[in-house]
Design a protein around this motif. Structure first.
Motif, PDB file in Angstrom:
ATOM      1  N   CYS A 121      -0.543   8.064 -26.152  1.00  0.00           N
ATOM      2  CA  CYS A 121      -2.003   8.205 -26.141  1.00  0.00           C
ATOM      3  C   CYS A 121      -2.595   7.914 -27.519  1.00  0.00           C
ATOM      4  CB  CYS A 121      -2.390   9.615 -25.697  1.00  0.00           C
ATOM      5  SG  CYS A 121      -2.019   9.973 -23.972  1.00  0.00           S
ATOM      6  N   LEU A 122      -1.914   8.349 -28.569  1.00  0.00           N
ATOM      7  CA  LEU A 122      -2.398   8.091 -29.925  1.00  0.00           C
ATOM      8  C   LEU A 122      -2.417   6.596 -30.217  1.00  0.00           C
ATOM      9  CD1 LEU A 122      -3.342   9.307 -32.603  1.00  0.00           C
ATOM     10  CD2 LEU A 122      -0.946   9.398 -33.328  1.00  0.00           C
ATOM     11  N   MET A 123      -1.385   5.887 -29.796  1.00  0.00           N
ATOM     12  CA  MET A 123      -1.354   4.431 -29.989  1.00  0.00           C
ATOM     13  C   MET A 123      -2.474   3.752 -29.214  1.00  0.00           C
ATOM     14  SD  MET A 123       2.724   3.686 -29.634  1.00  0.00           S
ATOM     15  CE  MET A 123       3.944   4.599 -30.558  1.00  0.00           C
ATOM     16  N   GLN A 124      -2.683   4.217 -27.987  1.00  0.00           N
ATOM     17  CA  GLN A 124      -3.758   3.648 -27.174  1.00  0.00           C
ATOM     18  C   GLN A 124      -5.102   3.812 -27.858  1.00  0.00           C
ATOM     19  OE1 GLN A 124      -6.778   5.454 -24.769  1.00  0.00           O
ATOM     20  NE2 GLN A 124      -5.056   5.804 -23.394  1.00  0.00           N
ATOM     21  N   ALA A 125      -5.363   5.010 -28.378  1.00  0.00           N
ATOM     22  CA  ALA A 125      -6.622   5.265 -29.070  1.00  0.00           C
ATOM     23  C   ALA A 125      -6.749   4.389 -30.308  1.00  0.00           C
ATOM     24  CB  ALA A 125      -6.713   6.744 -29.453  1.00  0.00           C
ATOM     25  N   ALA A 126      -5.645   4.225 -31.036  1.00  0.00           N
ATOM     26  CA  ALA A 126      -5.661   3.416 -32.253  1.00  0.00           C
ATOM     27  C   ALA A 126      -5.920   1.944 -31.937  1.00  0.00           C
ATOM     28  CB  ALA A 126      -4.332   3.568 -32.988  1.00  0.00           C
ATOM     29  N   ALA A 127      -5.252   1.436 -30.911  1.00  0.00           N
ATOM     30  CA  ALA A 127      -5.368   0.024 -30.558  1.00  0.00           C
ATOM     31  C   ALA A 127      -6.757  -0.328 -30.052  1.00  0.00           C
ATOM     32  CB  ALA A 127      -4.326  -0.338 -29.500  1.00  0.00           C
ATOM     33  N   SER A 128      -7.490   0.670 -29.555  1.00  0.00           N
ATOM     34  CA  SER A 128      -8.836   0.420 -29.058  1.00  0.00           C
ATOM     35  C   SER A 128      -9.920   0.880 -30.036  1.00  0.00           C
ATOM     36  CB  SER A 128      -9.042   1.102 -27.696  1.00  0.00           C
ATOM     37  OG  SER A 128      -8.768   2.488 -27.785  1.00  0.00           O
ATOM     38  N   GLY A 129      -9.506   1.285 -31.235  1.00  0.00           N
ATOM     39  CA  GLY A 129     -10.473   1.660 -32.267  1.00  0.00           C
ATOM     40  C   GLY A 129     -11.153   2.992 -32.047  1.00  0.00           C
ATOM     41  N   ARG A 130     -10.547   3.891 -31.254  1.00  0.00           N
ATOM     42  CA  ARG A 130     -11.155   5.193 -30.986  1.00  0.00           C
ATOM     43  C   ARG A 130     -10.712   6.191 -32.052  1.00  0.00           C
ATOM     44  NH1 ARG A 130     -13.035   5.328 -25.760  1.00  0.00           N
ATOM     45  NH2 ARG A 130     -14.191   7.124 -26.505  1.00  0.00           N
ATOM     46  N   VAL A 131     -11.325   6.093 -33.207  1.00  0.00           N
ATOM     47  CA  VAL A 131     -10.926   6.910 -34.349  1.00  0.00           C
ATOM     48  C   VAL A 131     -11.130   8.389 -34.053  1.00  0.00           C
ATOM     49  CG1 VAL A 131     -11.343   7.406 -36.795  1.00  0.00           C
ATOM     50  CG2 VAL A 131     -11.431   5.051 -35.963  1.00  0.00           C
ATOM     51  N   GLU A 132     -12.203   8.729 -33.319  1.00  0.00           N
ATOM     52  CA  GLU A 132     -12.483  10.140 -33.033  1.00  0.00           C
ATOM     53  C   GLU A 132     -11.410  10.729 -32.118  1.00  0.00           C
ATOM     54  OE1 GLU A 132     -14.159   7.866 -29.623  1.00  0.00           O
ATOM     55  OE2 GLU A 132     -14.044   7.599 -31.798  1.00  0.00           O
ATOM     56  N   VAL A 133     -10.885   9.913 -31.212  1.00  0.00           N
ATOM     57  CA  VAL A 133      -9.812  10.390 -30.337  1.00  0.00           C
ATOM     58  C   VAL A 133      -8.521  10.523 -31.137  1.00  0.00           C
ATOM     59  CG1 VAL A 133      -8.441   9.893 -28.260  1.00  0.00           C
ATOM     60  CG2 VAL A 133     -10.891   9.405 -28.280  1.00  0.00           C
ATOM     61  N   MET A 134      -8.262   9.572 -32.029  1.00  0.00           N
ATOM     62  CA  MET A 134      -7.088   9.672 -32.905  1.00  0.00           C
ATOM     63  C   MET A 134      -7.120  10.978 -33.698  1.00  0.00           C
ATOM     64  SD  MET A 134      -6.528   5.890 -34.585  1.00  0.00           S
ATOM     65  CE  MET A 134      -5.094   6.475 -35.504  1.00  0.00           C
ATOM     66  N   TRP A 135      -8.274  11.253 -34.291  1.00  0.00           N
ATOM     67  CA  TRP A 135      -8.416  12.460 -35.106  1.00  0.00           C
ATOM     68  C   TRP A 135      -8.152  13.708 -34.286  1.00  0.00           C
ATOM     69  CZ3 TRP A 135      -8.962  13.540 -40.169  1.00  0.00           C
ATOM     70  CH2 TRP A 135      -9.389  14.815 -40.515  1.00  0.00           C
ATOM     71  N   LEU A 136      -8.701  13.749 -33.076  1.00  0.00           N
ATOM     72  CA  LEU A 136      -8.514  14.915 -32.210  1.00  0.00           C
ATOM     73  C   LEU A 136      -7.041  15.079 -31.842  1.00  0.00           C
ATOM     74  CD1 LEU A 136      -9.587  17.236 -30.484  1.00  0.00           C
ATOM     75  CD2 LEU A 136     -10.093  15.570 -28.679  1.00  0.00           C
ATOM     76  N   LEU A 137      -6.405  13.999 -31.431  1.00  0.00           N
ATOM     77  CA  LEU A 137      -4.996  14.074 -31.028  1.00  0.00           C
ATOM     78  C   LEU A 137      -4.103  14.509 -32.188  1.00  0.00           C
ATOM     79  CD1 LEU A 137      -4.707  10.877 -28.797  1.00  0.00           C
ATOM     80  CD2 LEU A 137      -4.701  13.254 -28.022  1.00  0.00           C
ATOM     81  N   MET A 138      -4.333  13.946 -33.373  1.00  0.00           N
ATOM     82  CA  MET A 138      -3.514  14.320 -34.530  1.00  0.00           C
ATOM     83  C   MET A 138      -3.753  15.769 -34.936  1.00  0.00           C
ATOM     84  SD  MET A 138      -3.234  10.927 -36.974  1.00  0.00           S
ATOM     85  CE  MET A 138      -4.992  10.701 -37.166  1.00  0.00           C
ATOM     86  N   SER A 139      -4.992  16.235 -34.773  1.00  0.00           N
ATOM     87  CA  SER A 139      -5.279  17.636 -35.102  1.00  0.00           C
ATOM     88  C   SER A 139      -4.581  18.579 -34.123  1.00  0.00           C
ATOM     89  CB  SER A 139      -6.789  17.887 -35.083  1.00  0.00           C
ATOM     90  OG  SER A 139      -7.306  17.858 -33.764  1.00  0.00           O
ATOM     91  N   LEU A 140      -4.248  18.052 -32.932  1.00  0.00           N
ATOM     92  CA  LEU A 140      -3.554  18.852 -31.928  1.00  0.00           C
ATOM     93  C   LEU A 140      -2.042  18.662 -31.967  1.00  0.00           C
ATOM     94  CD1 LEU A 140      -6.046  18.229 -28.984  1.00  0.00           C
ATOM     95  CD2 LEU A 140      -5.754  20.365 -30.254  1.00  0.00           C
ATOM     96  N   GLY A 141      -1.577  17.873 -32.941  1.00  0.00           N
ATOM     97  CA  GLY A 141      -0.138  17.744 -33.135  1.00  0.00           C
ATOM     98  C   GLY A 141       0.492  16.446 -32.702  1.00  0.00           C
ATOM     99  N   ALA A 142      -0.303  15.444 -32.316  1.00  0.00           N
ATOM    100  CA  ALA A 142       0.262  14.156 -31.914  1.00  0.00           C
ATOM    101  C   ALA A 142       0.995  13.518 -33.093  1.00  0.00           C
ATOM    102  CB  ALA A 142      -0.832  13.221 -31.413  1.00  0.00           C
ATOM    103  N   SER A 143       2.142  12.906 -32.821  1.00  0.00           N
ATOM    104  CA  SER A 143       2.960  12.302 -33.876  1.00  0.00           C
ATOM    105  C   SER A 143       2.464  10.890 -34.196  1.00  0.00           C
ATOM    106  CB  SER A 143       4.422  12.242 -33.430  1.00  0.00           C
ATOM    107  OG  SER A 143       5.197  11.521 -34.377  1.00  0.00           O
ATOM    108  N   ASP A 144       2.264  10.627 -35.490  1.00  0.00           N
ATOM    109  CA  ASP A 144       1.870   9.271 -35.914  1.00  0.00           C
ATOM    110  C   ASP A 144       3.076   8.455 -36.376  1.00  0.00           C
ATOM    111  OD1 ASP A 144       2.470  10.042 -38.615  1.00  0.00           O
ATOM    112  OD2 ASP A 144       0.483  10.910 -38.792  1.00  0.00           O
ATOM    113  N   SER A 145       4.282   9.014 -36.245  1.00  0.00           N
ATOM    114  CA  SER A 145       5.480   8.309 -36.698  1.00  0.00           C
ATOM    115  C   SER A 145       6.174   7.541 -35.571  1.00  0.00           C
ATOM    116  CB  SER A 145       6.474   9.304 -37.316  1.00  0.00           C
ATOM    117  OG  SER A 145       6.902  10.251 -36.346  1.00  0.00           O
ATOM    118  N   LEU A 146       5.762   7.776 -34.338  1.00  0.00           N
ATOM    119  CA  LEU A 146       6.354   7.050 -33.214  1.00  0.00           C
ATOM    120  C   LEU A 146       5.940   5.586 -33.264  1.00  0.00           C
ATOM    121  CD1 LEU A 146       5.724   9.687 -30.401  1.00  0.00           C
ATOM    122  CD2 LEU A 146       7.857   9.264 -31.645  1.00  0.00           C
ATOM    123  N   VAL A 147       6.831   4.708 -32.835  1.00  0.00           N
ATOM    124  CA  VAL A 147       6.542   3.272 -32.906  1.00  0.00           C
ATOM    125  C   VAL A 147       6.634   2.643 -31.526  1.00  0.00           C
ATOM    126  CG1 VAL A 147       7.301   3.049 -35.289  1.00  0.00           C
ATOM    127  CG2 VAL A 147       8.957   2.720 -33.438  1.00  0.00           C
TER     128      VAL A 147
END
Length: 206
Positions: A121-147
């Motif tokens: 989900c974090l990658m999907q948000a990033a690829a579509s430019g949804r910075v606010e969704v990225m921020w929310l997911l990361m604040s809830l513990g989503a991993s940004d190290s997955l590839v």
């Protein structure tokens, strides 16, 4: 005798009113879910539409948090996957409304779940430019190290989106300049004497 006669019906009415009151409290929510399901051509909470989308996924996509909550209360399968391996949280992130995202994560959905293409989900948000969704997911513990299979992580995808947006804006800017230059040339040609399209006044000698 009169005391018994007066008391028994009163107790009986009290017992029978309790389930009715409970039913009255439940009816509005159930009715809302039934109407929503019917309006979206779902026979029930467990049914699926095109590409395996469930009612819960569709409600999450549309950001209808009250329907998401009601569907969960009605026993909708929170962990169901569509044909692409996406669960309801994917659709909530695609829609972008915070409330369904928070509710579905609270209901136990894996925030780092990868779909059939190994995209989170974090990658999907990033690829579509949804910075606010990225921020929310990361604040809830989503991993940004997955590839992803192409080796990019969410930040790489966000950077690529930003670069593409920058290039697109540049192209739009250049196209606008080109249109303005063409309009200026056309205007100059029309004002030159003897050019095609010039109109002589009726009083001018012929």
């Amino acid at each position: 005798m009169s005391l018994v006669t007066d008391t028994v019906p009163h107790e009986s009415a009290s017992r029978s009113d309790t389930p009715r009151a409970d039913a009255d409290r439940q009816t509005p929510a159930c009715s809302a879910v039934a109407k929503w399901l019917s309006a979206h051509d779902f026979p029930d909470t467990q049914s699926r539409s095109i590409h395996g989308m469930t009612p819960l996924m569709l409600a999450a996509l549309h950001g209808e948090d009250h329907i998401v909550a009601a569907l969960l209360d009605e026993g909708a399968c929170v962990g169901a996957l569509d044909d692409g391996g996406n669960h309801a949280l994917w659709y909530a992130c695609l829609g972008g409304a915070p409330a369904p995202i928070l509710r579905l994560i609270g209901a136990g959905l894996d925030i780092d779940h990868a779909n059939g293409n190994d995209i989170t989900c974090l990658m999907q948000a990033a690829a579509s430019g949804r910075v606010e969704v990225m921020w929310l997911l990361m604040s809830l513990g989503a991993s940004d190290s997955l590839v992803a299979p192409d080796g990019r992580n969410a930040f790489d995808m966000a950077a690529d989106f930003g670069l593409q947006l920058f290039l697109t804006v540049g192209q739009l800017r250049e196209a606008k300049r080109g249109s303005l230059r063409a309009a200026d040339r056309h205007s100059a040609e029309l004002t030159q004497p003897g050019t095609a399209g010039s109109v002589l006044p009726d009083s001018a000698p012929r």
